[in-house]
Design an enzyme around this catalytic site. Sequence first.
Site, PDB file in Angstrom:
ATOM      1  CG  HIS A  54      -2.043  -0.993   1.098  1.00 55.21           C
ATOM      2  ND1 HIS A  54      -3.349  -0.630   0.811  1.00 55.21           N
ATOM      3  CD2 HIS A  54      -2.058  -2.337   1.197  1.00 55.21           C
ATOM      4  CE1 HIS A  54      -4.103  -1.721   0.761  1.00 55.21           C
ATOM      5  NE2 HIS A  54      -3.347  -2.772   0.995  1.00 55.21           N
TER       6      HIS A  54
ATOM      7  CG  ASP B  14       0.189   9.372   0.493  1.00 58.89           C
ATOM      8  OD1 ASP B  14       0.085   8.216   0.935  1.00 58.89           O
ATOM      9  OD2 ASP B  14      -0.472  10.332   0.920  1.00 58.89           O
TER      10      ASP B  14
HETATM   11  C1  GDG Z   1      -2.140   4.015   3.243  1.00 63.10           C
HETATM   12  C2  GDG Z   1      -1.128   4.648   2.283  1.00 63.10           C
HETATM   13  C3  GDG Z   1      -2.827   4.528   0.456  1.00 63.10           C
HETATM   14  C4  GDG Z   1      -8.128  10.638   7.617  1.00 63.10           C
HETATM   15  N1  GDG Z   1      -8.403  11.441   8.674  1.00 63.10           N
HETATM   16  C5  GDG Z   1      -9.583  11.044   9.145  1.00 63.10           C
HETATM   17  C6  GDG Z   1     -10.034   9.963   8.366  1.00 63.10           C
HETATM   18  N2  GDG Z   1      -9.108   9.744   7.437  1.00 63.10           N
HETATM   19  C7  GDG Z   1      -9.251   8.692   6.402  1.00 63.10           C
HETATM   20  C8  GDG Z   1      -9.407   9.290   5.034  1.00 63.10           C
HETATM   21  C9  GDG Z   1      -8.937   8.135   4.147  1.00 63.10           C
HETATM   22  C10 GDG Z   1      -7.923   7.425   5.038  1.00 63.10           C
HETATM   23  O1  GDG Z   1      -8.126   7.869   6.377  1.00 63.10           O
HETATM   24  C11 GDG Z   1      -6.500   7.823   4.676  1.00 63.10           C
HETATM   25  O2  GDG Z   1      -6.130   7.155   3.521  1.00 63.10           O
HETATM   26  P1  GDG Z   1      -4.878   7.637   2.679  1.00 63.10           P
HETATM   27  O3  GDG Z   1      -4.858   6.854   1.442  1.00 63.10           O
HETATM   28  O4  GDG Z   1      -4.987   9.093   2.405  1.00 63.10           O
HETATM   29  O5  GDG Z   1      -3.585   7.434   3.578  1.00 63.10           O
HETATM   30  P2  GDG Z   1      -2.988   6.315   4.627  1.00 63.10           P
HETATM   31  O6  GDG Z   1      -3.766   6.218   5.857  1.00 63.10           O
HETATM   32  O7  GDG Z   1      -1.562   6.721   4.814  1.00 63.10           O
HETATM   33  O8  GDG Z   1      -3.072   4.923   3.828  1.00 63.10           O
HETATM   34  C12 GDG Z   1      -1.833   5.432   1.186  1.00 63.10           C
HETATM   35  C13 GDG Z   1      -3.712   3.777   1.426  1.00 63.10           C
HETATM   36  O9  GDG Z   1      -2.946   3.099   2.433  1.00 63.10           O
HETATM   37  C14 GDG Z   1      -4.599   2.741   0.718  1.00 63.10           C
HETATM   38  O10 GDG Z   1      -3.836   1.857  -0.025  1.00 63.10           O
HETATM   39  O11 GDG Z   1      -3.626   5.323  -0.387  1.00 63.10           O
HETATM   40  O12 GDG Z   1      -0.905   5.966   0.276  1.00 63.10           O
HETATM   41  O13 GDG Z   1      -0.217   5.498   2.992  1.00 63.10           O
HETATM   42  O14 GDG Z   1      -9.977   7.249   3.890  1.00 63.10           O
HETATM   43  O15 GDG Z   1     -10.733   9.659   4.832  1.00 63.10           O
HETATM   44  N3  GDG Z   1     -11.190   9.319   8.568  1.00 63.10           N
HETATM   45  C15 GDG Z   1     -11.963   9.760   9.596  1.00 63.10           C
HETATM   46  N4  GDG Z   1     -11.593  10.799  10.409  1.00 63.10           N
HETATM   47  C16 GDG Z   1     -10.427  11.460  10.215  1.00 63.10           C
HETATM   48  O16 GDG Z   1     -10.120  12.405  10.973  1.00 63.10           O
HETATM   49  N5  GDG Z   1     -13.140   9.153   9.840  1.00 63.10           N
END
Ligand code: GDG
Length: 460
Positions: free
Chosen positions: A157, A365
């Site tokens: 990921h 990322d």
């Molecule tokens: C890893 C990889 C890859 C964030 N703050 C809150 C909240 N979030 C949710 C977002 C989104 C998720 O968390 C974050 O996903 P990301 O993809 O942006 O980043 P990572 O957590 O680092 O995920 C990344 C991912 O895996 C999937 O393969 O895209 O590159 O690093 O859904 O909405 N959700 C809530 N409150 C928050 O304050 N409920």
Amino acid sequence: MSRLVVVSNRVADPRKAAAGGLAVALGDSLNATGGLWFGWSGNVIEGGAAGEGELHVQQAGNVKLATVDLSAEDHAGYYLGYSNGVLWPVFHYRLDLARFDTGFIEAYRRVNRLFAHKLMSLLQPDDIIWIHDYHLIPMAAELRAMGCNNRIGFFLHIPLPPQQILAAIPQHEWLMRALFAYDLVGFQSENDLLHFSRYVQAEAGAVALGGNRFRAFHRTVRAGAFPIGIDVDEFAALTHAQDARDMYERMKEEYSRRKLLLGVERLDYSKGLPQRLKTFETLLKKYPENIRSATLIQIASPSREDMGTYTDLLQELESLCGATNGNFGELDWMPIRYIHRNVARKRLPGLYRVARVALVTPLRDGMNLVAKEFIAAQDPADPGVLVLSRFAGAAEQLEDALLVNPYDIDGTADTIQRALQMPLEERQARHQKLLKNIREHDVHWWRREFLNALGYEGPA
Ligand code: GDG
């Protein structure tokens, strides 16, 4: 029909709406095949023996959830130590933050062996196994050593860095060799795939057989780029549900007078938060018309708080916010609203929809799902603008966003100004293309592509 077995560090009950992410992505296939989801229980047993942990199995509808406890020593070495103190920083190109402690790797191997051992007792001969992420790279090799002949796929990921960065990990050869125990290895982007292909040919003498198949260590592995998406329909439904609408209505009044810039992420050094706050201050200095008329809401939800590097980052952010608010704030306007708490998932789409500009500017990322959620939550008639780091995996797909180099504070401030002033027709045209893209490449597409490549014949 094969049963799908998913393995990831953490396991979620697919029936719970708040589970999000992988649970939404894999829930359908797990359900349809009476699947099994295996991982760490989240329990840390003080005084527990290293390399041992109790297995818990529970039924969640049609899906079996199997989880294993970890001893405090294993948790410290495997999770905090090797996974998040070595692999996470190095794979995000941050050699300066890595802690190459020899005790960590031992715990990492021990836990992967423990998981393999516990999973073996639950496997059936024609199960298809899909292992996720950097915590579990050597798990297939451990399974193979125990006699497992099932098809096994792996999806990373997070990014895979270039050869010269990867090679700084003392155990890099062992780690990359472990990937050859899989039948299929999936990455988020073409860029990551290129790094893999170059590494294995240069460092492991792998032979490229064509079609992204590589032969080394007497095994052939297939690799591919499978950019993960979101469930666009689910997110759109969330956007139109009561909680998100309430959030939208509450915020809309204030932000019809002021333009809202929004950042949402876990508080993590890969996300470029200090650079973003400095960029916002530069925007106010360079384009003073934004003083009083633009506000940045930055949600930085708590993450891995038991690690020192995260405490340092927290302090840096608080000090940057304090400085900008102190220097520019007025009695009736604060430039930055910084929130170090988790926002309920059902409210997030309402916030995305009010924002005129989303700042998704990680330094590195794997993909970045916030960028895709922002697009899905917009009103197509009056959409906001996505400012996206060229260093997010998502940048390969989302060319119609405004792409920036987050290290270039001045240049990014100029692009944000352009986003704030973008005419309606251009916003609509860009949004339409972005939406089409995330719809075509949604999370169900991702799951099907990966499972088809793995040769899975059940309902994907
Ligand atoms: C890893 C990889 C890859 C964030 N703050 C809150 C909240 N979030 C949710 C977002 C989104 C998720 O968390 C974050 O996903 P990301 O993809 O942006 O980043 P990572 O957590 O680092 O995920 C990344 C991912 O895996 C999937 O393969 O895209 O590159 O690093 O859904 O909405 N959700 C809530 N409150 C928050 O304050 N409920």
